[in-house]
Design an enzyme around this catalytic site. Structure first.
Site, mmCIF file in Angstrom:
data_model
loop_
_atom_site.group_PDB
_atom_site.id
_atom_site.type_symbol
_atom_site.label_atom_id
_atom_site.label_comp_id
_atom_site.label_asym_id
_atom_site.label_seq_id
_atom_site.Cartn_x
_atom_site.Cartn_y
_atom_site.Cartn_z
ATOM 1 N N HIS A 128 15.369 3.996 5.252
ATOM 2 C CA HIS A 128 15.571 3.199 6.469
ATOM 3 C C HIS A 128 14.252 3.145 7.236
ATOM 4 O O HIS A 128 13.579 4.158 7.384
ATOM 5 C CB HIS A 128 16.644 3.852 7.348
ATOM 6 C CG HIS A 128 16.833 3.148 8.660
ATOM 7 N ND1 HIS A 128 17.500 1.947 8.756
ATOM 8 C CD2 HIS A 128 16.420 3.467 9.913
ATOM 9 C CE1 HIS A 128 17.500 1.568 10.027
ATOM 10 N NE2 HIS A 128 16.851 2.469 10.751
ATOM 11 N N PHE A 167 -5.961 -18.552 -27.882
ATOM 12 C CA PHE A 167 -5.539 -17.210 -28.252
ATOM 13 C C PHE A 167 -4.952 -16.485 -27.043
ATOM 14 O O PHE A 167 -5.519 -16.491 -25.950
ATOM 15 C CB PHE A 167 -6.727 -16.410 -28.803
ATOM 16 C CG PHE A 167 -6.331 -15.205 -29.602
ATOM 17 C CD1 PHE A 167 -6.022 -15.322 -30.948
ATOM 18 C CD2 PHE A 167 -6.239 -13.960 -29.009
ATOM 19 C CE1 PHE A 167 -5.646 -14.217 -31.701
ATOM 20 C CE2 PHE A 167 -5.866 -12.850 -29.736
ATOM 21 C CZ PHE A 167 -5.567 -12.975 -31.092
#
Length: 469
Positions: free
Chosen positions: A451, A38
Protein backbone atom coordinates in the site's frame (compact mmCIF):
# COMPACT_ATOMS: atom_id res chain seq x y z
CA UNK A 1 24.00 -30.17 -60.10
CA UNK A 2 26.32 -30.59 -57.10
CA UNK A 3 25.67 -33.20 -54.43
CA UNK A 4 23.08 -32.55 -51.75
CA UNK A 5 24.64 -30.99 -48.67
CA UNK A 6 23.94 -33.03 -45.55
CA UNK A 7 23.35 -31.67 -42.04
CA UNK A 8 22.24 -33.02 -38.69
CA UNK A 9 19.81 -30.14 -38.17
CA UNK A 10 18.46 -27.51 -40.56
CA UNK A 11 16.75 -24.41 -39.12
CA UNK A 12 14.71 -22.25 -41.47
CA UNK A 13 14.42 -18.79 -39.90
CA UNK A 14 16.71 -16.68 -37.74
CA UNK A 15 14.26 -15.26 -35.21
CA UNK A 16 13.46 -17.61 -32.34
CA UNK A 17 14.87 -20.39 -34.50
CA UNK A 18 18.31 -18.83 -34.12
CA UNK A 19 18.14 -19.54 -30.38
CA UNK A 20 17.84 -23.30 -30.93
CA UNK A 21 21.54 -24.26 -31.20
CA UNK A 22 23.02 -24.57 -27.71
CA UNK A 23 26.04 -26.13 -26.05
CA UNK A 24 24.52 -29.61 -26.28
CA UNK A 25 24.45 -29.29 -30.08
CA UNK A 26 28.10 -28.30 -30.55
CA UNK A 27 28.88 -31.71 -32.06
CA UNK A 28 26.10 -31.45 -34.63
CA UNK A 29 26.39 -29.96 -38.10
CA UNK A 30 23.74 -27.23 -38.38
CA UNK A 31 22.44 -25.04 -41.21
CA UNK A 32 20.55 -21.79 -40.52
CA UNK A 33 18.66 -20.42 -43.52
CA UNK A 34 17.09 -16.96 -43.78
CA UNK A 35 16.73 -14.74 -46.82
CA UNK A 36 15.52 -11.77 -44.77
CA UNK A 37 17.15 -9.58 -42.16
CA UNK A 38 18.94 -11.76 -39.63
CA UNK A 39 17.21 -11.88 -36.25
CA UNK A 40 13.61 -12.11 -37.41
CA UNK A 41 10.54 -9.93 -37.00
CA UNK A 42 10.70 -9.11 -33.28
CA UNK A 43 14.21 -7.71 -33.36
CA UNK A 44 14.09 -5.88 -36.67
CA UNK A 45 10.54 -4.68 -37.39
CA UNK A 46 8.41 -5.82 -34.46
CA UNK A 47 8.36 -5.92 -30.68
CA UNK A 48 11.65 -4.25 -29.86
CA UNK A 49 11.83 -1.21 -32.17
CA UNK A 50 8.12 -0.47 -31.77
CA UNK A 51 8.42 -0.35 -27.98
CA UNK A 52 11.48 1.88 -28.29
CA UNK A 53 9.19 4.30 -30.14
CA UNK A 54 6.30 3.74 -27.73
CA UNK A 55 8.27 4.83 -24.68
CA UNK A 56 9.03 8.43 -25.77
CA UNK A 57 5.49 8.72 -27.19
CA UNK A 58 4.10 7.69 -23.80
CA UNK A 59 6.32 10.19 -21.99
CA UNK A 60 4.86 12.96 -24.15
CA UNK A 61 1.28 11.73 -23.76
CA UNK A 62 1.60 11.62 -19.97
CA UNK A 63 2.95 15.16 -20.02
CA UNK A 64 -0.19 16.31 -21.82
CA UNK A 65 -2.27 14.93 -18.96
CA UNK A 66 -0.19 16.56 -16.23
CA UNK A 67 -2.40 19.67 -16.17
CA UNK A 68 -5.09 17.80 -14.27
CA UNK A 69 -2.49 17.25 -11.54
CA UNK A 70 -1.67 20.94 -11.32
CA UNK A 71 1.51 20.69 -13.40
CA UNK A 72 1.89 22.44 -16.75
CA UNK A 73 4.32 20.70 -19.13
CA UNK A 74 5.11 21.52 -22.74
CA UNK A 75 6.19 19.26 -25.60
CA UNK A 76 8.29 21.56 -27.75
CA UNK A 77 9.60 19.26 -30.47
CA UNK A 78 10.37 15.72 -31.56
CA UNK A 79 13.81 14.87 -32.93
CA UNK A 80 12.48 12.05 -35.11
CA UNK A 81 15.77 11.24 -36.81
CA UNK A 82 17.60 11.14 -33.48
CA UNK A 83 15.01 8.73 -32.08
CA UNK A 84 15.12 6.60 -35.23
CA UNK A 85 18.91 6.47 -35.33
CA UNK A 86 19.16 5.66 -31.62
CA UNK A 87 16.81 2.73 -32.11
CA UNK A 88 18.24 1.26 -35.28
CA UNK A 89 21.82 2.08 -34.40
CA UNK A 90 21.40 -0.48 -31.63
CA UNK A 91 19.13 -2.96 -33.42
CA UNK A 92 21.04 -3.12 -36.71
CA UNK A 93 24.26 -3.73 -34.80
CA UNK A 94 22.64 -6.60 -32.87
CA UNK A 95 21.31 -8.13 -36.09
CA UNK A 96 24.68 -7.90 -37.81
CA UNK A 97 26.54 -9.11 -34.73
CA UNK A 98 24.27 -12.14 -34.43
CA UNK A 99 24.84 -13.00 -38.08
CA UNK A 100 28.61 -12.72 -37.82
CA UNK A 101 28.70 -14.78 -34.63
CA UNK A 102 26.71 -17.62 -36.21
CA UNK A 103 28.97 -17.52 -39.26
CA UNK A 104 32.03 -17.81 -37.04
CA UNK A 105 30.97 -21.15 -35.54
CA UNK A 106 32.70 -24.20 -37.01
CA UNK A 107 29.58 -26.39 -36.85
CA UNK A 108 27.13 -23.84 -38.32
CA UNK A 109 26.61 -22.79 -41.95
CA UNK A 110 24.44 -19.74 -42.64
CA UNK A 111 22.55 -19.43 -45.93
CA UNK A 112 21.29 -15.89 -46.57
CA UNK A 113 18.64 -16.80 -49.11
CA UNK A 114 15.14 -18.20 -49.27
CA UNK A 115 14.39 -21.89 -49.54
CA UNK A 116 11.60 -24.32 -50.48
CA UNK A 117 10.87 -27.95 -49.65
CA UNK A 118 11.32 -30.33 -52.56
CA UNK A 119 10.50 -33.34 -50.38
CA UNK A 120 9.84 -33.79 -46.67
CA UNK A 121 13.53 -33.67 -45.73
CA UNK A 122 15.17 -31.88 -48.66
CA UNK A 123 15.31 -28.16 -49.35
CA UNK A 124 16.43 -26.10 -52.33
CA UNK A 125 17.65 -22.53 -51.94
CA UNK A 126 16.91 -19.81 -54.47
CA UNK A 127 20.42 -20.23 -55.86
CA UNK A 128 19.83 -23.95 -56.42
CA UNK A 129 21.71 -25.44 -53.47
CA UNK A 130 20.06 -28.59 -52.10
CA UNK A 131 20.22 -29.38 -48.39
CA UNK A 132 18.97 -32.32 -46.36
CA UNK A 133 18.83 -33.33 -42.72
CA UNK A 134 17.03 -35.89 -40.55
CA UNK A 135 15.85 -32.99 -38.35
CA UNK A 136 14.39 -29.80 -39.88
CA UNK A 137 12.88 -26.93 -37.91
CA UNK A 138 10.55 -24.48 -39.66
CA UNK A 139 10.62 -21.07 -37.99
CA UNK A 140 9.92 -18.79 -40.93
CA UNK A 141 7.58 -16.42 -39.08
CA UNK A 142 4.97 -14.26 -40.76
CA UNK A 143 4.79 -11.24 -43.02
CA UNK A 144 2.61 -8.21 -43.52
CA UNK A 145 -0.63 -8.89 -45.37
CA UNK A 146 -1.89 -6.03 -47.55
CA UNK A 147 -5.39 -5.48 -48.95
CA UNK A 148 -5.39 -5.54 -52.74
CA UNK A 149 -6.73 -2.06 -53.44
CA UNK A 150 -5.63 0.50 -56.04
CA UNK A 151 -2.69 2.60 -54.86
CA UNK A 152 -1.46 0.18 -52.22
CA UNK A 153 2.00 0.29 -53.85
CA UNK A 154 2.40 4.08 -53.76
CA UNK A 155 5.62 5.29 -52.08
CA UNK A 156 3.63 7.16 -49.41
CA UNK A 157 2.04 3.87 -48.29
CA UNK A 158 3.93 1.97 -45.61
CA UNK A 159 3.66 -1.14 -43.47
CA UNK A 160 5.11 -1.86 -40.03
CA UNK A 161 8.22 -3.11 -41.88
CA UNK A 162 9.02 0.32 -43.31
CA UNK A 163 7.21 2.99 -41.29
CA UNK A 164 9.79 3.17 -38.50
CA UNK A 165 12.62 4.13 -40.86
CA UNK A 166 10.94 7.23 -42.31
CA UNK A 167 13.23 10.19 -42.91
CA UNK A 168 10.90 12.61 -41.13
CA UNK A 169 7.95 12.57 -38.77
CA UNK A 170 4.77 12.78 -40.88
CA UNK A 171 2.62 15.86 -40.57
CA UNK A 172 -0.55 13.82 -41.07
CA UNK A 173 -0.64 10.03 -41.11
CA UNK A 174 -3.60 7.79 -41.84
CA UNK A 175 -3.42 4.50 -39.95
CA UNK A 176 -5.59 1.80 -41.54
CA UNK A 177 -6.50 -1.04 -39.19
CA UNK A 178 -7.96 -1.68 -35.75
CA UNK A 179 -5.68 -4.36 -34.30
CA UNK A 180 -2.78 -4.12 -31.88
CA UNK A 181 -0.20 -2.99 -34.47
CA UNK A 182 -2.44 -0.15 -35.64
CA UNK A 183 -3.25 0.82 -32.04
CA UNK A 184 0.41 1.02 -31.09
CA UNK A 185 1.46 3.07 -34.11
CA UNK A 186 -1.49 5.45 -33.77
CA UNK A 187 -0.25 6.16 -30.24
CA UNK A 188 3.38 6.50 -31.36
CA UNK A 189 2.68 9.07 -34.05
CA UNK A 190 0.08 10.93 -32.00
CA UNK A 191 2.41 11.13 -29.01
CA UNK A 192 5.37 12.31 -31.04
CA UNK A 193 3.38 15.12 -32.62
CA UNK A 194 1.88 13.96 -35.92
CA UNK A 195 -1.74 14.45 -36.78
CA UNK A 196 -3.28 10.97 -36.77
CA UNK A 197 -6.40 9.67 -38.46
CA UNK A 198 -7.10 6.01 -37.69
CA UNK A 199 -9.65 4.21 -39.84
CA UNK A 200 -11.13 0.82 -39.00
CA UNK A 201 -13.83 -1.07 -40.87
CA UNK A 202 -15.64 -2.26 -37.72
CA UNK A 203 -17.47 -0.43 -34.93
CA UNK A 204 -14.67 -0.65 -32.35
CA UNK A 205 -10.95 -1.22 -31.99
CA UNK A 206 -9.25 -4.41 -30.76
CA UNK A 207 -12.23 -6.63 -31.48
CA UNK A 208 -10.45 -9.79 -30.30
CA UNK A 209 -10.20 -8.36 -26.77
CA UNK A 210 -12.80 -8.50 -24.03
CA UNK A 211 -15.63 -6.13 -24.95
CA UNK A 212 -15.22 -3.95 -21.83
CA UNK A 213 -11.56 -3.36 -22.64
CA UNK A 214 -12.14 -2.83 -26.36
CA UNK A 215 -14.90 -0.30 -25.73
CA UNK A 216 -12.86 1.54 -23.10
CA UNK A 217 -9.91 1.80 -25.47
CA UNK A 218 -12.08 2.88 -28.38
CA UNK A 219 -13.38 5.76 -26.27
CA UNK A 220 -9.87 6.65 -25.11
CA UNK A 221 -8.59 6.66 -28.69
CA UNK A 222 -11.42 8.96 -29.79
CA UNK A 223 -10.23 11.49 -27.21
CA UNK A 224 -6.65 11.39 -28.49
CA UNK A 225 -6.77 11.25 -32.29
CA UNK A 226 -9.23 11.31 -35.18
CA UNK A 227 -10.78 7.83 -35.06
CA UNK A 228 -13.01 6.81 -37.96
CA UNK A 229 -15.15 3.73 -37.32
CA UNK A 230 -16.94 1.71 -40.02
CA UNK A 231 -14.50 2.94 -42.67
CA UNK A 232 -13.59 0.31 -45.29
CA UNK A 233 -10.48 1.08 -47.36
CA UNK A 234 -11.21 1.23 -51.09
CA UNK A 235 -8.27 2.97 -52.78
CA UNK A 236 -5.35 5.38 -52.41
CA UNK A 237 -4.41 7.90 -55.07
CA UNK A 238 -1.75 10.60 -55.45
CA UNK A 239 -2.73 14.20 -54.82
CA UNK A 240 -0.98 17.57 -54.93
CA UNK A 241 2.22 18.34 -53.08
CA UNK A 242 3.30 14.71 -52.74
CA UNK A 243 0.28 13.84 -50.61
CA UNK A 244 -2.21 11.05 -51.12
CA UNK A 245 -5.99 10.85 -50.95
CA UNK A 246 -7.32 7.80 -49.15
CA UNK A 247 -10.80 6.65 -50.17
CA UNK A 248 -13.06 4.80 -47.74
CA UNK A 249 -16.54 3.39 -48.11
CA UNK A 250 -18.79 4.44 -45.23
CA UNK A 251 -22.36 3.13 -45.33
CA UNK A 252 -22.23 3.05 -49.12
CA UNK A 253 -20.73 6.54 -49.47
CA UNK A 254 -17.23 7.56 -50.59
CA UNK A 255 -15.32 9.40 -47.84
CA UNK A 256 -11.82 10.77 -48.44
CA UNK A 257 -8.92 11.74 -46.19
CA UNK A 258 -5.82 13.53 -47.47
CA UNK A 259 -2.48 12.87 -45.78
CA UNK A 260 1.23 12.75 -46.51
CA UNK A 261 1.72 9.20 -45.18
CA UNK A 262 -0.40 6.05 -44.89
CA UNK A 263 0.29 3.09 -42.63
CA UNK A 264 -1.60 -0.08 -43.54
CA UNK A 265 -1.75 -2.43 -40.55
CA UNK A 266 -4.50 -4.88 -41.42
CA UNK A 267 -2.94 -8.22 -40.56
CA UNK A 268 -0.12 -10.72 -41.04
CA UNK A 269 0.22 -13.97 -42.99
CA UNK A 270 2.23 -17.05 -41.94
CA UNK A 271 5.25 -17.71 -44.17
CA UNK A 272 4.26 -21.29 -44.94
CA UNK A 273 3.64 -20.66 -48.64
CA UNK A 274 7.13 -19.25 -49.19
CA UNK A 275 8.62 -22.68 -48.39
CA UNK A 276 5.97 -24.70 -50.33
CA UNK A 277 4.84 -26.28 -47.07
CA UNK A 278 1.36 -27.18 -48.30
CA UNK A 279 2.86 -29.50 -50.93
CA UNK A 280 4.00 -31.92 -48.22
CA UNK A 281 2.44 -30.89 -44.90
CA UNK A 282 -0.89 -29.86 -43.37
CA UNK A 283 -1.64 -26.14 -43.69
CA UNK A 284 -4.96 -24.63 -42.56
CA UNK A 285 -7.08 -21.95 -44.25
CA UNK A 286 -5.15 -19.21 -42.44
CA UNK A 287 -1.86 -20.48 -43.81
CA UNK A 288 -0.71 -21.90 -40.47
CA UNK A 289 1.54 -24.94 -40.69
CA UNK A 290 -0.13 -27.56 -38.49
CA UNK A 291 1.74 -29.03 -35.52
CA UNK A 292 0.91 -31.24 -32.54
CA UNK A 293 1.51 -30.39 -28.88
CA UNK A 294 5.16 -31.43 -29.24
CA UNK A 295 5.65 -28.97 -32.16
CA UNK A 296 5.92 -31.83 -34.67
CA UNK A 297 4.78 -30.91 -38.18
CA UNK A 298 1.73 -32.87 -39.36
CA UNK A 299 0.94 -34.47 -42.69
CA UNK A 300 -2.42 -36.12 -43.09
CA UNK A 301 -2.97 -35.45 -39.40
CA UNK A 302 0.08 -37.48 -38.38
CA UNK A 303 3.50 -36.21 -37.23
CA UNK A 304 6.31 -36.27 -39.78
CA UNK A 305 9.42 -37.76 -38.22
CA UNK A 306 12.13 -35.15 -37.77
CA UNK A 307 9.98 -32.15 -38.83
CA UNK A 308 9.28 -29.40 -36.31
CA UNK A 309 7.78 -25.91 -36.44
CA UNK A 310 7.55 -22.96 -34.07
CA UNK A 311 6.51 -19.33 -33.95
CA UNK A 312 4.25 -17.38 -36.28
CA UNK A 313 4.42 -19.89 -39.13
CA UNK A 314 2.53 -22.43 -37.02
CA UNK A 315 1.14 -20.50 -34.02
CA UNK A 316 -2.05 -18.40 -34.08
CA UNK A 317 -0.75 -16.20 -31.25
CA UNK A 318 1.90 -14.22 -33.20
CA UNK A 319 3.76 -13.44 -29.97
CA UNK A 320 7.50 -13.55 -29.37
CA UNK A 321 7.17 -15.06 -25.89
CA UNK A 322 5.12 -17.89 -27.40
CA UNK A 323 7.71 -18.44 -30.14
CA UNK A 324 10.42 -18.58 -27.48
CA UNK A 325 8.46 -21.11 -25.42
CA UNK A 326 7.91 -23.26 -28.50
CA UNK A 327 11.62 -22.94 -29.30
CA UNK A 328 12.47 -24.38 -25.88
CA UNK A 329 10.08 -27.26 -26.53
CA UNK A 330 11.70 -28.04 -29.89
CA UNK A 331 15.19 -27.65 -28.41
CA UNK A 332 14.41 -30.25 -25.73
CA UNK A 333 12.68 -32.61 -28.14
CA UNK A 334 15.53 -32.50 -30.64
CA UNK A 335 17.89 -33.70 -27.93
CA UNK A 336 15.48 -36.00 -26.07
CA UNK A 337 13.42 -37.84 -28.71
CA UNK A 338 12.43 -40.57 -26.23
CA UNK A 339 11.05 -38.10 -23.67
CA UNK A 340 9.09 -35.50 -25.61
CA UNK A 341 7.71 -32.41 -23.90
CA UNK A 342 4.63 -30.44 -24.97
CA UNK A 343 4.28 -26.67 -25.11
CA UNK A 344 1.89 -25.25 -22.52
CA UNK A 345 -0.49 -22.95 -24.39
CA UNK A 346 -3.14 -22.78 -21.66
CA UNK A 347 -2.57 -19.24 -20.40
CA UNK A 348 -0.94 -17.13 -23.09
CA UNK A 349 -0.83 -13.44 -22.15
CA UNK A 350 -0.57 -10.51 -24.52
CA UNK A 351 -0.17 -6.76 -24.26
CA UNK A 352 -0.89 -3.78 -26.46
CA UNK A 353 1.59 -0.98 -25.83
CA UNK A 354 -0.72 1.82 -26.84
CA UNK A 355 -2.19 4.54 -24.61
CA UNK A 356 -3.54 3.56 -22.24
CA UNK A 357 -1.67 0.22 -22.38
CA UNK A 358 -3.61 -3.04 -22.34
CA UNK A 359 -2.89 -6.57 -21.11
CA UNK A 360 -4.89 -9.76 -21.30
CA UNK A 361 -4.73 -13.44 -20.41
CA UNK A 362 -7.28 -16.24 -20.59
CA UNK A 363 -10.91 -16.07 -21.62
CA UNK A 364 -13.02 -13.02 -22.36
CA UNK A 365 -16.29 -12.74 -20.45
CA UNK A 366 -18.22 -13.98 -23.49
CA UNK A 367 -15.90 -16.97 -23.94
CA UNK A 368 -16.04 -17.79 -20.23
CA UNK A 369 -19.84 -17.71 -20.24
CA UNK A 370 -19.93 -20.05 -23.22
CA UNK A 371 -17.61 -22.46 -21.41
CA UNK A 372 -19.71 -22.21 -18.24
CA UNK A 373 -22.85 -23.03 -20.20
CA UNK A 374 -21.18 -26.09 -21.71
CA UNK A 375 -19.61 -27.36 -18.48
CA UNK A 376 -22.42 -26.44 -16.08
CA UNK A 377 -20.87 -23.92 -13.70
CA UNK A 378 -21.38 -20.23 -12.93
CA UNK A 379 -18.92 -17.42 -13.49
CA UNK A 380 -18.35 -14.28 -11.47
CA UNK A 381 -17.01 -11.05 -12.93
CA UNK A 382 -15.48 -8.00 -11.27
CA UNK A 383 -14.49 -4.73 -12.92
CA UNK A 384 -12.25 -2.67 -10.65
CA UNK A 385 -11.45 0.90 -11.67
CA UNK A 386 -7.90 2.16 -11.23
CA UNK A 387 -9.38 5.43 -9.99
CA UNK A 388 -10.89 3.69 -6.96
CA UNK A 389 -7.54 2.83 -5.34
CA UNK A 390 -5.11 5.23 -3.68
CA UNK A 391 -2.51 5.31 -6.45
CA UNK A 392 -5.30 5.87 -8.93
CA UNK A 393 -6.28 8.92 -6.87
CA UNK A 394 -2.72 10.17 -7.21
CA UNK A 395 -2.93 9.81 -10.98
CA UNK A 396 -6.48 11.21 -11.18
CA UNK A 397 -7.15 8.18 -13.37
CA UNK A 398 -10.54 8.07 -15.06
CA UNK A 399 -10.26 5.18 -17.54
CA UNK A 400 -8.06 2.42 -16.07
CA UNK A 401 -9.84 -0.88 -15.47
CA UNK A 402 -8.98 -4.34 -14.13
CA UNK A 403 -11.53 -6.97 -15.13
CA UNK A 404 -11.37 -10.48 -13.67
CA UNK A 405 -13.46 -13.52 -14.56
CA UNK A 406 -13.54 -16.60 -12.33
CA UNK A 407 -15.49 -19.75 -11.56
CA UNK A 408 -17.91 -18.94 -8.76
CA UNK A 409 -17.58 -22.36 -7.12
CA UNK A 410 -13.79 -22.83 -7.06
CA UNK A 411 -12.45 -19.31 -7.46
CA UNK A 412 -10.34 -20.45 -10.42
CA UNK A 413 -9.40 -17.47 -12.54
CA UNK A 414 -10.55 -17.87 -16.13
CA UNK A 415 -9.53 -14.51 -17.54
CA UNK A 416 -7.87 -11.21 -16.65
CA UNK A 417 -8.07 -8.05 -18.73
CA UNK A 418 -6.52 -4.69 -17.85
CA UNK A 419 -6.37 -1.29 -19.46
CA UNK A 420 -4.46 1.53 -17.82
CA UNK A 421 -1.06 2.57 -16.52
CA UNK A 422 1.46 -0.31 -16.33
CA UNK A 423 -1.13 -2.96 -17.26
CA UNK A 424 1.46 -5.23 -18.97
CA UNK A 425 3.30 -5.39 -15.62
CA UNK A 426 0.25 -5.49 -13.33
CA UNK A 427 -1.11 -8.58 -15.06
CA UNK A 428 1.90 -10.77 -14.27
CA UNK A 429 0.76 -12.04 -10.82
CA UNK A 430 -2.59 -12.97 -12.40
CA UNK A 431 -0.80 -14.99 -15.10
CA UNK A 432 1.16 -16.69 -12.33
CA UNK A 433 -1.99 -17.51 -10.37
CA UNK A 434 -3.65 -19.05 -13.43
CA UNK A 435 -0.53 -21.01 -14.43
CA UNK A 436 -0.02 -22.53 -10.98
CA UNK A 437 -3.65 -23.04 -9.97
CA UNK A 438 -3.91 -20.39 -7.25
CA UNK A 439 -7.53 -19.46 -6.52
CA UNK A 440 -8.71 -15.86 -6.41
CA UNK A 441 -9.30 -16.00 -2.66
CA UNK A 442 -5.89 -17.54 -1.89
CA UNK A 443 -4.17 -15.06 -4.14
CA UNK A 444 -5.93 -12.10 -2.52
CA UNK A 445 -5.38 -13.09 1.11
CA UNK A 446 -2.32 -15.34 0.91
CA UNK A 447 0.18 -12.49 0.52
CA UNK A 448 0.79 -8.84 1.33
CA UNK A 449 -0.08 -6.19 -1.24
CA UNK A 450 2.04 -3.05 -0.97
CA UNK A 451 0.00 0.00 0.00
CA UNK A 452 -0.58 2.31 -1.78
CA UNK A 453 0.97 0.75 -4.89
CA UNK A 454 -1.10 0.40 -8.04
CA UNK A 455 -1.15 -3.39 -7.52
CA UNK A 456 -3.99 -2.75 -5.06
CA UNK A 457 -6.26 -2.55 -8.08
CA UNK A 458 -5.56 -6.25 -8.65
CA UNK A 459 -6.07 -7.06 -4.95
CA UNK A 460 -9.39 -5.23 -4.84
CA UNK A 461 -10.57 -6.87 -8.06
CA UNK A 462 -9.82 -10.29 -6.57
CA UNK A 463 -11.66 -9.42 -3.36
CA UNK A 464 -14.60 -8.10 -5.36
CA UNK A 465 -15.32 -11.42 -7.05
CA UNK A 466 -18.48 -12.96 -5.60
CA UNK A 467 -17.37 -16.51 -4.78
CA UNK A 468 -19.23 -19.37 -3.09
CA UNK A 469 -18.21 -19.74 0.53
Amino acid sequence: MSAVREYDIIIIGSGSGNSLPNAAMEGKKIAIIDGGRFGGTCLNVGCIPTKMYVYPASVVTRSKEAARLGVELEHRSTAWRDIRDRIFGRIDAISQGGLQWRKSLDNVDVYQEFVQFIDTHTLRTDSGIELTAPQIVVATGSRVSLPQVPGIDLPQVHTSDTIMRLEDLPQHIVVVGGGFIAAEFAHVFNGLGARVTQAVRSDRLLRSHDRSIAETFTTAAQHQWDLRLNHALRSIEPSQGGKVTVHFEVHGQDVTVEADTVLVATGRTPNSDTISAATFFDVDERGLLQVDEYQRVLSGGLPVKGLWALGDVSSPFQLKHVANAEMRTVQWNLLNPEHLKATDHRFVPSAVFTYPPIASVGLTEEEAQQEADREGFEITVKEQKFGDVAYGWAMEDSEGLCKLIARKDTGQLLGAHLIGEESPTLIQPLIQAMSFGLSARDMARGQYWIHPALTEVVENALLGLELDS
